[in-house]
Every structure is written in structure tokens, then in C-alpha cells.
Design a protein around this motif. Structure first.
Motif, PDB file in Angstrom:
ATOM      1  N   PRO A  34       0.794  -1.236   0.000  1.00 41.24           N
ATOM      2  CA  PRO A  34       0.000   0.000   0.000  1.00 41.24           C
ATOM      3  C   PRO A  34       0.832   1.295   0.000  1.00 41.24           C
ATOM      4  N   LEU A  91      -3.326 -11.908  -0.192  1.00 38.07           N
ATOM      5  CA  LEU A  91      -2.879 -10.677  -0.841  1.00 38.07           C
ATOM      6  C   LEU A  91      -3.936  -9.572  -0.706  1.00 38.07           C
ATOM      7  N   GLU A  92      -4.402  -9.431   0.507  1.00 38.63           N
ATOM      8  CA  GLU A  92      -5.320  -8.342   0.855  1.00 38.63           C
ATOM      9  C   GLU A  92      -4.758  -7.840   2.175  1.00 38.63           C
ATOM     10  N   TRP A  93      -4.692  -6.509   2.345  1.00 36.82           N
ATOM     11  CA  TRP A  93      -3.897  -5.965   3.441  1.00 36.82           C
ATOM     12  C   TRP A  93      -4.402  -6.383   4.820  1.00 36.82           C
ATOM     13  N   ALA A  94      -5.726  -6.338   5.034  1.00 41.51           N
ATOM     14  CA  ALA A  94      -6.241  -6.705   6.362  1.00 41.51           C
ATOM     15  C   ALA A  94      -5.938  -8.178   6.645  1.00 41.51           C
TER      16      ALA A  94
ATOM     17  N   MET B 283      -3.664  -2.740  -7.597  1.00 42.28           N
ATOM     18  CA  MET B 283      -3.233  -2.751  -6.204  1.00 42.28           C
ATOM     19  C   MET B 283      -3.477  -1.384  -5.545  1.00 42.28           C
ATOM     20  N   ARG B 284      -3.311  -0.306  -6.312  1.00 40.08           N
ATOM     21  CA  ARG B 284      -3.609   1.018  -5.746  1.00 40.08           C
ATOM     22  C   ARG B 284      -5.073   1.077  -5.317  1.00 40.08           C
ATOM     23  N   ALA B 286      -7.127  -1.494  -4.705  1.00 35.12           N
ATOM     24  CA  ALA B 286      -7.418  -2.449  -3.627  1.00 35.12           C
ATOM     25  C   ALA B 286      -6.896  -1.935  -2.289  1.00 35.12           C
ATOM     26  N   ASN B 287      -5.802  -1.182  -2.311  1.00 34.27           N
ATOM     27  CA  ASN B 287      -5.176  -0.701  -1.073  1.00 34.27           C
ATOM     28  C   ASN B 287      -5.615   0.710  -0.687  1.00 34.27           C
ATOM     29  N   ALA B 288      -6.570   1.264  -1.434  1.00 33.51           N
ATOM     30  CA  ALA B 288      -6.966   2.663  -1.187  1.00 33.51           C
ATOM     31  C   ALA B 288      -7.445   2.848   0.249  1.00 33.51           C
ATOM     32  N   TRP B 289      -8.163   1.856   0.779  1.00 32.51           N
ATOM     33  CA  TRP B 289      -8.683   1.990   2.154  1.00 32.51           C
ATOM     34  C   TRP B 289      -7.548   2.064   3.168  1.00 32.51           C
ATOM     35  N   VAL B 290      -6.431   1.399   2.874  1.00 34.39           N
ATOM     36  CA  VAL B 290      -5.301   1.429   3.815  1.00 34.39           C
ATOM     37  C   VAL B 290      -4.730   2.851   3.852  1.00 34.39           C
ATOM     38  N   ARG B 291      -4.577   3.432   2.678  1.00 35.34           N
ATOM     39  CA  ARG B 291      -4.018   4.794   2.649  1.00 35.34           C
ATOM     40  C   ARG B 291      -4.965   5.783   3.328  1.00 35.34           C
TER      41      ARG B 291
END
Lengths: 228, 299
Positions: A34, A91-94, B283-284, B286-291
Motif C-alpha cells: 500500500p 494478498l489483501e492488506w487486512a 493494487m492502488r 485495492a489498497n486505497a482503504w489502507v491509505r
């Protein structure tokens, strides 16, 4: 691997395989994490895990013969002793953070236990590993603390629930209970009850190990016996 | 004399510029474009190698390749910070990259097919890159020149790693040597295009402002000087029958690189361009919530 009674090198191989396979999974984030900072962090954690795997394999190889690379790459998937938790593609951050935190928490319990081993080489190695793993736990803790807002908490809680039966499969007996206590103490809002099913426990493998092994060993298998 | 002419004279005579110093808009814009392309290239350069971390054939190679790729991401981070000081935020630069508005080096638009490619990338492509990067150590923009010291230092280890991968294979079986030779053939065209067309120095503003200190052709000649003898010494063939050092001219002669291919590739039409940008975009998103979560924490 020869078929024989469980020996002290079996526990060592279990830990080594866990570190190798988790290090492999961590590397899947390389280049696509991320943020650049997390990319660097996960790369660094992956290197540590692979480095620990190598050191543990080297020690195991003294008993079993062969060398660290042969132990890491030249066994059939069914011969690996890793627990199903580390095999899962996450491969999902959570999901990654949930697995990372649960694994590091369980691994800390295991390494503490190893530092008290009556095998002096293992106890020494465990103390060395413990110093590096402390940073992994800081990193995992930071993320668990950070994902506390509404949306993030829901994602993390769901991911922890999904990983929990597998996490219970990392350790057995008294060590598992010690792990459970730590989880309950750190995450009072999380239900840390239950037992792992046979499919979650060490000895079982998920369907995700085979494709991982295929990819992990493809270059090495392409020219058998070659030096790389 | 105008202040712009004075600025030009200042940088041309070896003067340096710091982040807070006044500078012409043209210089600032050129810097951002040039430095962002470098950052983008470090970042996109991770993708051809990342799959091979997973496939590395020994624990030592896996560790070395992971460390190398980690360095590249670290370089991108440093370089984007330099851009940020110049008024170009990282998120904006990344969006420009992912939406195809910004460029990255031609060599990172191609797929990697074998472990031979991994060796050739780390050895020869990093060597071509370090030749360019060393010419930035005396960049007129001092913050960029300073980080280039660290970057060049780390890149020199990548070349050693690449050479070691190549040597192990060249000392191995016929199949392994074939993997290396095929990779050299596959990458030679892109490597020859890497430093760019022979632009007359007086027309190259980046050179005029001493952002880089050597013209494209000099960089290519320097690379050929350093590496063609090494390639041949290992028993590898360079796939260009016209390639030879001409004593009379004091330079390497070679078949004209395919500049149309270069233009096509760097404008986002290389064989792997779309897939790589698509992976990053997915990936950007999918990871938007993390940012969002992290930025909310920071606020």
C-alpha cells in the motif's frame, strides 16, 4: 527425509518451514504494497524470515544430512512441516496484517520456548532470532493499533476471524494456550476461543501449498543438480 | 544579463542549487520531469524482478534478490522526496505514472522470461543505469546529487550480484549457459536504446542546465567500453555483427538501435507496459482503504 521417530530436528524443521513459506508469502507484497514504506518493511521482514529459515535448516541439516537449500527446495510438498496458516495466499492488506500479527504472536511463544532448549545451538540461535522478531512484532502491533477506525476495524476483525482457526494450528498443547492468552490480553474485543480442526493443524496442508511449491522450485527443478 | 541567463551561467560554471534557492520555472519543471522519471523507473523496475524473488533457486539468491529489489523501492522513496521538495507530491507523481502521463525507462516495459533474464538485468541493465547515474553525481541540483551517492553505492552491489548470478550459470551446464546467451540476445536491443538517441548536446536542455553531465552517446560508449569486453570474456556473444571498437575513431561502432521501438515502448506501448501498469492500478485501488486509514491517523 527418512521415516523415523520424531526427533529434536522435527520441531526445528517445522519452524524453518514456517519461516520459509511465510517469507515467501511476504515477498508477494514486494512492489505492490500500500505504500513505499510498507513495501520496504515487508521486504525486510521477508528477508529476516528467509534468513531465519536458512539458519534453522543449517542446524537441522547437521542431524538429517543434506544442506539448507536441499531442505528448503528439494522435498515434495507433502514432506514440508509448515502449518497451514503460513500457506494461505493473503494478498489483501487486512488479511495479511491479521495473519502477520497472529503468526508473530505465536512465533514469539515458540521462540521463547526454544531459548530454553537443552540443545545449546538451538537455544543460541533462538535468542538471535528473538532479537529480530521483536521488530516484526512492533510492526504487526503498530498495524493492529492503527486499524482501529470503523471500516478498518471491521476489516481487521473479519480477517482475524478467518485466520483464527489456522492460527490455533501453529502450536500445540501448553504453547497454544499461552498464545491464546496473549491474543486475548492484547485484543479483548476478539473471541480467542475454539480449537483448530484437523485441516488447520500442522500436518495438514492447504491446496495453496502446491502452486506455491511449483513456483518456488521451478528454476531449481529446471536443471536438476545444477549450481545457481 | 537577465536573471535566467545568470542562473544558466551559474550552473554551467559548476554552481549548485539547493531546494530553497530561487530557480527559473523551466529548470524546476525539467528537474521534476527528469527526477520523477528516475523515481518511476526505480519503482517500475521492481516488477520485472519481483516474480523471480519467488522463484529464486537458492536461499542465498532469494535473499540477495529481495535485498536488491528492496533497495530499488528505497531509491524510489528517496527520489520522490526530492521531487516533493520541488513541489510535486508523491501521490500526484504516482497517479501520473499509473495513468500513463509520465514515463519510465524502456527496459522496464519488457517481460522477464527466465532466470537468465534476472542475471542480465542485474548485471548489464544495472550497469547501463549506473553509468547514467554516475553522471548525476555532479548534478547542478544538489539534493539530487547527494542522494545519488547512496544510490550509486547500492547499485554497484546489484551489478556484483548480477555478475555472480551470471558466473554461476556460465560455470554450470550447457542449458544454463544457453539461458544466459538467450537473455543477452533478448535484452541487447533495449540495452542499446537505453541511453537514448544521439541528441546534439546544445539542444539538450537537461544537459545545458547541467542536470545530467554527459550526453547520451557518451554514456552509451562508456557502457560499451566497460561491458562488451566482459561479456565476450565470459564466452557470450553480443548479437550485433557490426559491433566493434574503432581505434581510428576512438569509439564503438554498432548497428543503429531501433529508435522507433524506443519511442513506442517509452510511450507505454512495450510488450509488458499495459500489464505492469494495470497490476499497479489494481493494487492502488485495492489498497486505497489502507491509505485512507493512514492519512486519517496522520491528520
Amino acid at each position: 527425509m527418512s521415516a523415523r521417530a520424531p526427533s529434536r530436528s522435527d520441531a526445528l524443521l517445522a519452524a524453518a518451514d514456517d519461516e520459509l513459506i511465510l517469507g515467501w508469502r511476504d515477498s508477494e507484497w514486494t512492489g505492490i504494497a500500500p505504500s513505499l514504506e510498507e513495501d520496504v518493511a515487508f521486504s525486510s521482514i521477508a528477508q529476516n524470515e528467509i534468513g531465519h529459515a536458512r539458519a534453522l535448516y543449517e542446524l537441522a541439516a547437521r542431524e538429517t544430512g543434506g544442506d539448507a537449500d536441499a531442505l528448503a527446495f528439494d522435498r515434495e510438498p507433502a514432506e514440508y512441516r509448515c502449518c497451514p496458516l503460513v500457506e494461505l495466499r493473503r494478498l489483501e492488506w487486512a488479511d495479511t496484517i491479521a495473519r502477520h500479527w497472529l503468526y508473530e504472536t505465536a512465533d514469539a511463544v515458540r521462540i521463547e520456548h526454544m531459548t530454553a532448549s537443552d540443545w545449546p545451538e538451538l537455544a543460541g540461535l533462538a535468542r538471535k532470532i528473538q532479537r529480530e522478531e521483536a521488530y516484526h512484532r512492533l510492526h504487526a502491533d503498530m498495524w493492529v493499533d492503527r486499524l482501529t477506525g470503523g471500516e478498518e476495524r471491521a476489516r481487521l476483525a473479519q480477517a482475524l476471524q478467518g485466520a483464527w482457526p489456522y492460527a490455533l494450528g501453529v502450536l500445540d498443547g501448553a504453547l497454544r494456550e499461552r498464545f491464546r492468552e496473549r491474543v486475548a490480553a492484547r485484543l479483548p474485543w476478539f473471541d480467542a476461543g475454539g480449537d483448530p480442526g484437523a485441516e488447520h493443524a500442522r500436518g495438514a496442508h492447504t491446496v495453496e501449498l502446491r502452486p506455491l511449491w511449483d513456483e518456488m522450485t521451478m528454476v531449481r527443478r529446471s536443471v536438476p543438480g545444477a549450481q545457481w | 544579463m537577465t536573471s535566467e541567463a545568470q542562473f544558466l551561467e551559474h550552473v554551467q560554471s559548476g554552481g549548485v542549487v539547493e531546494a530553497g534557492d530561487p530557480m527559473p520555472d523551466e529548470y524546476r519543471a525539467l528537474l521534476v520531469k527528469f527526477i520523477a522519471m528516475h523515481g518511476n523507473s526505480e519503482l517500475m523496475g521492481v516488477l520485472p524482478e519481483r516474480d523471480w524473488i519467488l522463484r529464486a533457486p537458492t536461499l542465498q539468491r532469494k535473499l540477495a534478490l529481495t535485498a536488491k529489489v528492496q533497495d530499488e523501492v528505497g531509491h524510489a522513496q528517496l527520489i520522490y522526496r526530492v521531487c516533493e521538495d520541488l513541489g510535486a507530491p508523491r501521490e500526484e507523481l504516482l497517479d501520473d505514472l499509473l495513468e500513463g502521463r509520465a514515463k519510465f525507462h524502456n527496459v522496464f516495459h519488457y517481460p522477464t522470461r527466465t532466470w537468465g533474464d534476472v542475471g542480465v538485468i542485474a548485471w548489464l541493465i544495472d550497469a547501463a543505469a549506473i553509468v547514467s547515474q554516475k553522471a548525476l553525481l555532479k548534478c547542478s541540483y544538489a539534493p539530487y546529487a547527494r542522494i545519488m551517492k547512496k544510490i550509486c553505492w547500492e547499485e554497484s552491489f546489484h551489478i556484483l550480484h548480477g555478475r555472480d548470478v551470471i558466473l554461476a550459470m556460465m560455470n554450470g551446464t550447457d542449458e544454463q549457459r544457453e539461458l544466459v546467451q538467450e537473455a543477452v540476445i533478448r535484452w541487447w536491443g533495449p540495452i542499446m536504446q537505453f541511453h537514448g538517441t544521439r541528441m546534439p548536446p546544445e539542444k539538450d536542455l537537461v544537459l545545458q542546465y547541467r542536470i545530467k553531465t554527459k550526453d547520451n552517446e557518451s554514456l552509451r560508449q562508456e557502457f560499451l567500453d566497460g561491458y562488451v569486453p566482459q561479456i565476450r570474456e565470459l564466452g557470450l556473444e553480443v548479437p550485433d555483427p557490426a559491433l566493434r571498437y574503432d581505434e581510428g575513431e576512438g569509439r564503438w561502432l554498432y548497428t543503429e538501435p531501433d529508435w522507433d521501438e524506443l519511442r513506442q515502448v517509452v510511450s507505454g506501448h512495450g510488450p509488458a507496459s499495459a500489464d505492469r501498469l494495470d497490476l499497479r492500478r489494481r493494487m492502488r485501488d485495492a489498497n486505497a482503504w489502507v491509505r485512507r486509514a493512514v492519512l486519517a491517523d496522520a491528520a
